[in-house]
Write a protein that holds these residues in place. Sequence first.
Motif, PDB file in Angstrom:
ATOM      1  N   ARG A  79      50.302 -13.091 105.781  1.00  0.00           N
ATOM      2  CA  ARG A  79      48.893 -13.301 105.439  1.00  0.00           C
ATOM      3  C   ARG A  79      48.632 -13.155 103.946  1.00  0.00           C
ATOM      4  NH1 ARG A  79      46.134  -7.609 107.547  1.00  0.00           N
ATOM      5  NH2 ARG A  79      47.820  -6.259 106.801  1.00  0.00           N
ATOM      6  N   TYR A  80      49.420 -12.306 103.259  1.00  0.00           N
ATOM      7  CA  TYR A  80      49.174 -12.075 101.834  1.00  0.00           C
ATOM      8  C   TYR A  80      49.355 -13.344 101.006  1.00  0.00           C
ATOM      9  CZ  TYR A  80      49.469  -7.137 103.120  1.00  0.00           C
ATOM     10  OH  TYR A  80      49.268  -5.909 103.704  1.00  0.00           O
TER      11      TYR A  80
ATOM     12  N   GLN B  20      55.015 -17.756  95.364  1.00  0.00           N
ATOM     13  CA  GLN B  20      53.687 -17.377  95.834  1.00  0.00           C
ATOM     14  C   GLN B  20      53.781 -16.316  96.934  1.00  0.00           C
ATOM     15  OE1 GLN B  20      51.403 -20.731  97.236  1.00  0.00           O
ATOM     16  NE2 GLN B  20      50.031 -19.462  98.441  1.00  0.00           N
ATOM     17  N   LEU B  21      54.678 -16.514  97.888  1.00  0.00           N
ATOM     18  CA  LEU B  21      54.839 -15.586  99.001  1.00  0.00           C
ATOM     19  C   LEU B  21      55.219 -14.192  98.521  1.00  0.00           C
ATOM     20  CD1 LEU B  21      55.170 -14.879 102.024  1.00  0.00           C
ATOM     21  CD2 LEU B  21      57.462 -15.873 101.910  1.00  0.00           C
ATOM     22  N   SER B  22      56.260 -14.086  97.706  1.00  0.00           N
ATOM     23  CA  SER B  22      56.737 -12.768  97.285  1.00  0.00           C
ATOM     24  C   SER B  22      55.800 -12.102  96.285  1.00  0.00           C
ATOM     25  CB  SER B  22      58.143 -12.891  96.687  1.00  0.00           C
ATOM     26  OG  SER B  22      59.090 -13.138  97.701  1.00  0.00           O
TER      27      SER B  22
ATOM     28  N   GLY C 265      50.021  -6.221  99.096  1.00  0.00           N
ATOM     29  CA  GLY C 265      50.529  -5.382 100.171  1.00  0.00           C
ATOM     30  C   GLY C 265      51.606  -4.409  99.758  1.00  0.00           C
ATOM     31  N   ASN C 266      51.986  -4.438  98.462  1.00  0.00           N
ATOM     32  CA  ASN C 266      53.088  -3.602  97.976  1.00  0.00           C
ATOM     33  C   ASN C 266      54.362  -3.850  98.784  1.00  0.00           C
ATOM     34  OD1 ASN C 266      54.213  -1.735  96.165  1.00  0.00           O
ATOM     35  ND2 ASN C 266      53.855  -0.022  97.561  1.00  0.00           N
ATOM     36  N   ILE C 267      54.573  -5.108  99.152  1.00  0.00           N
ATOM     37  CA  ILE C 267      55.723  -5.515  99.955  1.00  0.00           C
ATOM     38  C   ILE C 267      56.817  -6.017  99.021  1.00  0.00           C
ATOM     39  CG2 ILE C 267      56.535  -7.009 101.811  1.00  0.00           C
ATOM     40  CD1 ILE C 267      54.374  -4.970 102.631  1.00  0.00           C
ATOM     41  N   LYS C 268      58.014  -5.500  99.169  1.00  0.00           N
ATOM     42  CA  LYS C 268      59.142  -5.924  98.346  1.00  0.00           C
ATOM     43  C   LYS C 268      59.908  -7.075  99.011  1.00  0.00           C
ATOM     44  CE  LYS C 268      59.769  -1.401  96.148  1.00  0.00           C
ATOM     45  NZ  LYS C 268      60.706  -0.277  95.912  1.00  0.00           N
ATOM     46  N   THR C 269      60.811  -7.667  98.246  1.00  0.00           N
ATOM     47  CA  THR C 269      61.612  -8.793  98.727  1.00  0.00           C
ATOM     48  C   THR C 269      63.095  -8.438  98.618  1.00  0.00           C
ATOM     49  OG1 THR C 269      59.914 -10.393  98.066  1.00  0.00           O
ATOM     50  CG2 THR C 269      62.142 -11.234  98.355  1.00  0.00           C
TER      51      THR C 269
ATOM     52  N   LEU D 270      51.437 -22.561 109.183  1.00  0.00           N
ATOM     53  CA  LEU D 270      51.700 -22.591 110.622  1.00  0.00           C
ATOM     54  C   LEU D 270      52.153 -21.227 111.132  1.00  0.00           C
ATOM     55  CD1 LEU D 270      52.027 -24.250 113.254  1.00  0.00           C
ATOM     56  CD2 LEU D 270      54.366 -24.764 112.506  1.00  0.00           C
ATOM     57  N   GLY D 271      52.914 -20.510 110.329  1.00  0.00           N
ATOM     58  CA  GLY D 271      53.425 -19.209 110.744  1.00  0.00           C
ATOM     59  C   GLY D 271      52.357 -18.207 111.117  1.00  0.00           C
ATOM     60  N   LEU D 272      51.141 -18.387 110.587  1.00  0.00           N
ATOM     61  CA  LEU D 272      50.042 -17.482 110.908  1.00  0.00           C
ATOM     62  C   LEU D 272      49.645 -17.565 112.373  1.00  0.00           C
ATOM     63  CD1 LEU D 272      47.843 -18.127 107.744  1.00  0.00           C
ATOM     64  CD2 LEU D 272      49.200 -16.071 108.210  1.00  0.00           C
ATOM     65  N   LEU D 273      50.025 -18.649 113.045  1.00  0.00           N
ATOM     66  CA  LEU D 273      49.690 -18.823 114.462  1.00  0.00           C
ATOM     67  C   LEU D 273      50.705 -18.162 115.390  1.00  0.00           C
ATOM     68  CD1 LEU D 273      48.597 -22.586 114.474  1.00  0.00           C
ATOM     69  CD2 LEU D 273      47.134 -20.557 114.343  1.00  0.00           C
TER      70      LEU D 273
END
Length: 250
Positions: A155-156, A172-174, A181-185, A72-75
């Motif tokens: 989106r990742y 899954q998200l992190s 995306g090379n995104i850290k948590t 839902l957050g994608l919206l």
Amino acid sequence: MKEMITVILNAYKRTDYLKEQIEAVRNQSVPVHDIWVWYNKPEDREQVELDAPGCKLIQCNHNFKFHGRFALGLLSQTPYVAFFDDDTIPSPKWFENCLDTIKAGNDGILGGIGVVLEGDAYAPNHKVGWDFPNEEIEEVDLVGHAWFMNKQYLRYMWYEDPLNWENGEDMQLSYLAQKYGNIKTYVPAHPKSNTDVWSNNPKTATTYANDDNANGVHVASHFPLRQRIAHTYIQNGWNTVLKRKHNESL
């Protein structure tokens, strides 16, 4: 500032806390643009009319469990999106704390309880956040209870199908945000001297998290499943915090 954040709440069997959650979100020091409520109908109950005035309500006659809200957050159409478990009541400066954490150079997936994996599965681990107060911002492998992030990072999570639709959405998200995306948590600071910035109100947190509907407490398959999901992600290349620090020290 009020156009920056869409908040997504998740209702299932803990509908009694929803009104309190909405009030806490509306009383944040950083105003929100919109509040959405994702309501999974419990299999053993009739669907009830939720008391969520002024909120967008998405009612399902099927239980999409933990993953539905993140789809839902994608919206959302705001720069930031925030999620809360149905037992989590944010303190009044939680969003302010998250934005300050990002401004300090820690842009990523932010959350209320962070887990640092110490081996090749979910446990052993150590945690920081509202239940294990951290005085400084801490990098972790995954977060739960509350999430705050740039909407684009969400989106990742959907670049790969879930390993299991019953659990593991936090991993899954992190993991996939890091992988693609090379995104850290991170967990923003939860100083003992200032609970106003916490992700969860300490007056209600422990009681609500351990009530009769607590999945992690009452569902026998919860922990073994999390063990397997974490193990698979690590085997697939999840570059966990301790693994990365070890390799950097060599």
